[in-house]
Design a protein around this motif. Sequence first.
Motif, mmCIF file in Angstrom:
data_model
loop_
_atom_site.group_PDB
_atom_site.id
_atom_site.type_symbol
_atom_site.label_atom_id
_atom_site.label_comp_id
_atom_site.label_asym_id
_atom_site.label_seq_id
_atom_site.Cartn_x
_atom_site.Cartn_y
_atom_site.Cartn_z
ATOM 1 N N PRO A 56 0.816 -1.218 0.000
ATOM 2 C CA PRO A 56 0.000 0.000 0.000
ATOM 3 C C PRO A 56 0.853 1.273 0.000
ATOM 4 C CG PRO A 56 0.085 -0.932 2.203
ATOM 5 C CD PRO A 56 0.867 -1.858 1.314
ATOM 6 N N LEU A 57 2.127 1.105 0.262
ATOM 7 C CA LEU A 57 3.006 2.266 0.383
ATOM 8 C C LEU A 57 3.937 2.353 -0.812
ATOM 9 C CD1 LEU A 57 3.986 1.804 4.135
ATOM 10 C CD2 LEU A 57 2.285 3.381 3.184
ATOM 11 N N ALA A 58 4.314 3.607 -1.133
ATOM 12 C CA ALA A 58 5.192 3.816 -2.279
ATOM 13 C C ALA A 58 6.656 3.535 -1.949
ATOM 14 C CB ALA A 58 5.045 5.246 -2.786
ATOM 15 N N HIS A 59 7.031 3.732 -0.689
ATOM 16 C CA HIS A 59 8.436 3.556 -0.322
ATOM 17 C C HIS A 59 8.471 3.164 1.134
ATOM 18 C CE1 HIS A 59 12.828 5.279 -0.737
ATOM 19 N NE2 HIS A 59 12.765 3.984 -0.959
ATOM 20 N N ALA A 60 8.934 1.972 1.411
ATOM 21 C CA ALA A 60 8.943 1.513 2.804
ATOM 22 C C ALA A 60 9.893 0.342 2.942
ATOM 23 C CB ALA A 60 7.548 1.106 3.255
ATOM 24 N N ARG A 61 10.460 0.239 4.141
ATOM 25 C CA ARG A 61 11.263 -0.939 4.449
ATOM 26 C C ARG A 61 10.305 -2.038 4.902
ATOM 27 N NH1 ARG A 61 16.169 -0.312 4.135
ATOM 28 N NH2 ARG A 61 16.079 1.931 4.528
ATOM 29 N N ILE A 62 10.586 -3.254 4.513
ATOM 30 C CA ILE A 62 9.782 -4.376 4.998
ATOM 31 C C ILE A 62 10.419 -4.891 6.269
ATOM 32 C CG2 ILE A 62 9.002 -6.710 4.519
ATOM 33 C CD1 ILE A 62 8.846 -6.018 1.617
ATOM 34 N N VAL A 63 9.686 -4.763 7.342
ATOM 35 C CA VAL A 63 10.217 -5.223 8.619
ATOM 36 C C VAL A 63 9.957 -6.714 8.789
ATOM 37 C CG1 VAL A 63 10.081 -4.941 11.121
ATOM 38 C CG2 VAL A 63 9.894 -2.936 9.614
ATOM 39 N N SER A 64 8.741 -7.113 8.503
ATOM 40 C CA SER A 64 8.441 -8.547 8.630
ATOM 41 C C SER A 64 7.242 -8.905 7.769
ATOM 42 C CB SER A 64 8.125 -8.904 10.084
ATOM 43 O OG SER A 64 6.939 -8.238 10.491
ATOM 44 N N VAL A 65 7.190 -10.171 7.381
ATOM 45 C CA VAL A 65 6.054 -10.705 6.638
ATOM 46 C C VAL A 65 5.609 -11.969 7.352
ATOM 47 C CG1 VAL A 65 5.222 -11.630 4.449
ATOM 48 C CG2 VAL A 65 6.966 -9.818 4.457
#
Lengths: 799, 160, 299
Positions: A56-65
């Motif tokens: 949903p975000l244009a720029h973000a770090r993925i912390v966890s899935v």
Amino acid sequence: MTIHDSDAGANAKGSGGGAYGPVPRKEDARFVRGQGTFVDDISLPGMLHGAILRSPLAHARIVSVDATAATAHPKVMAVVTGADLAGRGLAWMPTISGDVQAVLATDKVRFQGQEVAFVVATDRYAARDALELIAVDYEPLPPMIDARTALDPGSPVVRDDLPGCTSNHVFDWTAGDKAATDAAFAAADVVVGCDMVYPRSHPAPLETCGIVADMDAVTGKLTLWSTSQAPHAHRTMYASVTGVPEHKIRIVSPDLGGGFGAKVPLYPGYLCAIVGSMITGRPVKWMEDRSENLMSTTFARDYHMHGEIAATADGKILGLRARVLADHGAFNATAQPTRFPAGFFHIFTGSYDISAAFCEVTGVFTNKAPGGVAYSCSFRVTEAVYLVERLTDMLARELAIDPAELRMRNLLRPEQFPYTCATGWQYDSGDYPRALRLALDMAGYDELRREQAQRRARGEYMGIGISFFTEGVGAGPRNQMDILGLAMADGADLRVHPTGKAVLGVSVQTQGQGHETTFAQIVAHELGLSPDDVEVVHGDTDRTPFGLGTYGSRSTPVSGAAAVIAARKVRERARVVAAAMLEVAADDLEWLDGKWRVRGDPDQARGIAEIAMAAHSTLELPDGVEGHLDASAVYNPPNLTFPFGAYICVTDVDPATGEVKVRRFIAVDDCGVRINPMIVEGQVHRGLADGIGIALMQAIVFDELGNCLGGSFMDYLLPTSMECPSPELGETVTPSPHHPIGAKGIGESATVGSPPAIVNSVVDALAPFGVVHADMPLTPANVWRAVQGRPVRPDLALS
Amino acid sequence: MKLTVTVNGTEHSAVIEPRLLLIHFLRDELGLTGSHWGCDTSNCGVCVVWLDETPVKSCTVLAAMTDGRRVTTVEGLARGGKLDPVQEGFAACHGLQCGFCTPGMMMTARWLLDLNPDPTAAQVREAISGQICRCTGYENIVRSVLWAAKHDRSDDDSRL
Amino acid sequence: MQVPAQVEYEKATSVQHALALLARYGPEAKILAGGHSLIPMMKLRLAQPEILIDINGLTDLGYISRSDDVLRIGTLTRHAQLLESELAGEYFTIMHDAERVIADPIVRNWGTVGGSLCQADPSEDLSAAFAAMKGTMVIRGPNGSREVSARDFHTGPYETVVGPSEMLTEIRLPIRSGHLRGGSGYLKVARRVGDWPVGAAGAAVWLADASGGRQSIADAGIGLTAVGATHFVAAEAEDFLRGRPADEQNLARAGEIAAEHCHPVTDQRGPADYKRHLVKELTTRVLRIAVSRARGAAS
């Protein structure tokens, strides 16, 4: 109804007669019955359904899935994350531009809508439900949205995945002679400059992208039914990415519901489906929905251009220069010949005799979907033609010279062909003034100008806009044009059965252009057969020769040429057999009226059907012929072909509401020899509608957070039957001297030529208000703001 | 829930989820893949079928809503193996290219001609104004429908 | 294509049955009429009701009829039926003008008048049209029916006065006869055919013959949509016109007043200044049309 110019050169090789003509399409029989086979129509035993979780975000770090809950869903068979793919070495895939693109994000997401996880379930509804059960923790990062600030120090860096990458710079490209151009500008009487945006749009074929992937673990064969405009190229790429060897991969591109460049790239969803099939051991179907299509598949255009035109006081153009900022999105995935990162933009001197020109294009990364070369752009020719046609009109206005007259003074003359333009393109043939005169006559140009004056006196505002375009299509010569090292030559295989029926395998891929008919006509014309006797096979990599597919209007110029050459090889073999049948020397035969005939005794003749049977029979065959007539060819085009046209658009504009109505569209096209005029006209109709959409209503815009505001057909508006007038078509025919049948290709012409005609028309209508330029899309709000002298910037969200 | 619906003259019964969209019921349950889907927001119209007497966008109708009713799809246009004049018209006038919007366009055209046997070009354009075509620019679709109007057979009985 | 979340479903067999189901399931139940507002929202999962109450079988709720001086429109009337209704067109040209520019012919076949009004989209054309005509909404609940003015029906974006156990059953429009001559119209600017309006204005005027052969505006109704007009009404502009001659100057002034009193918001359809300008322009133009039609009408 098409108006023909009576002086048009109809004497070129291969033109007219025989099997050319408005032959009804063979494809229609299944489509009017609803019996087309599109990818979503395919259902295999045990088939599962995939769905993609997107950022949903244009720029973000993925912390966890966390996919635990999704995996526990009773109908879910597998969940794949970026980490899972990384374990298989599949988290990244190559793009057609030599960059890499994430298949499923691992470290960061870099555009809204980027793929993060893939669910495989027993039905499509359950797959959709399961997406909500995947928990992703994002750490938002400042988004890089405004391309104009992408190279500013301190701007967020999109591609920190690339080693050593500390900026958003992708490439620089220049073409032309800067010094000569500067000199021309210095010597000019007048210079007109303008900033103009060609906004981001999207090809939006009605059928979205999708795939059915079936990995058979026992045979090791991977079979894909896929929405692909370039199935062989895809096969080669899949082989390098998946580890499945190329001879074990079969791609079937069945019926495609439109392509327009949207179905050229490889998309992460395709690879996810392949992995899903590998994991589950069952076929997996993935079909994207419309919002995925608009938000994540290849966009088109997004060029921020500054152009300048220099001329003498009486309107002779001396020079042209352009500086372009190209927004490439988050990954460099433009689909054009590899050596031309800005595509063919440097054809921007257009149809005019301009001896000095220079352009520079800079590509940047932003937090938006990747792509850029699509939607009938002829590899950025849409952008180039828009620039030069807008500048020409602005020059005409500045000099108070009628825009038709100004063009006449600068159009290339027939005697100048073949013409090498200031940036190196060698235009093959054309009589430009004749085409423009025909368009002006059809439009009743002088009468329109009189009407315009009368209406202005009454406070009514109509506009007349001209666009004259030249495009370069049919890529291309193998020593110049390749995609990732694969030359852009294309092939044809022609087999003639004993009863004289033929099967033509081609490497290009129709998405509605009617190849099953036109290619049959090409072969039938060469061999004296009926098009009904020729079956065209395409789209199945197991049954067709290698090639780089259909886009850039290349099917007729390249595969069409290959088909001609293969057919002529067949015909020459047939000559040898016919000579044996008639017991004459091969040289005693001439090809006349569809048969090999004895010179001077034409009733002594043999047609292809009987020759084919003879070739398969016990007839003693001379040297040069084995027991069949079959032949194949790979065509290496010596040059591009250069279709052109003159378009005139009449609009009525209400400056108080900003509404624009397209009253008339006159389009004179020259695509060389027309194999099937009915199909050619259909292509022009479409491109004119494209222009109306692009000029008046279509744009993919982003807000400052990088939210894509064009993610549905509620906001990405496409033209309907109500906005498109009944087009008035004309033609001239100047065959391509280097194409075996003189054909040039038509698929993108009208999309290239129409937007500037419409914008020129609206700006012309608003001239009394002092409007000199207005950016597309010319929505009512944008038109009104232009009239107020406070234009909006079209690529960013209104705020 | 249990659904009973007559599709192209044949009665079907099925147990379905209430949320199942009509277009998916037709395509995935009944295998009638002639009707398509193309958007998320009821804009494109490639899903148009008849519900009782009128064309509807079947992506925006629940299959459940058709219980006890009749549905006609493109597969039901031809009668006794004979193409409807609308189908013939589209083939005669190059009213289709990729074929994806064509079934929906033809269903609307058939409905228009049943109500208005001699429409003007403007009326045809208005009737299809809720359906997108990306290939033809609409001109040949309009010509196809006008052709069908000229060649319509007066002996056609109700296709329902 | 996106698909809805799981939902339960009941088919109502009568209005009472529908009301009983609403009462039983509470606010998580939604009436399903044409579904062309609700189902798109469910597909995008912006709406996730627990149960749908399908009222399409209640064909008695689809009608357009006249009783004395009232035009009665059943809630289940399809948009197409309102557009085709000669009865409605005879008295309320505004309704035909508005319906002609709502969505597209196929959506109009199944979407309902009641459904659109209850969806209460701030850009809904019918909301402005019914407000201009000073309609009355009839709402049925467990304790019987109540009537609410169309001008009080909407309480905010996507919100109406219809309670969780109630349903809209009918909309009534007063037919004015007598010595007044009435005319109405509707004008909409959209980015494209079928799109939601950037701005739209509907107006009705009733002219009375004043002394000296002049005509004055006995009453006016002005409805606006998509521009944040309170209750979809340009009340101040209506007040201004009442009693004044129907001349160009007054119509233009009414347009200005309408523009001063709305609250358009900048969005992808246009910036707020443009929308405000549109209100002025469209209100003036549609008043002109309404006046012209009133003058042409038989008294």
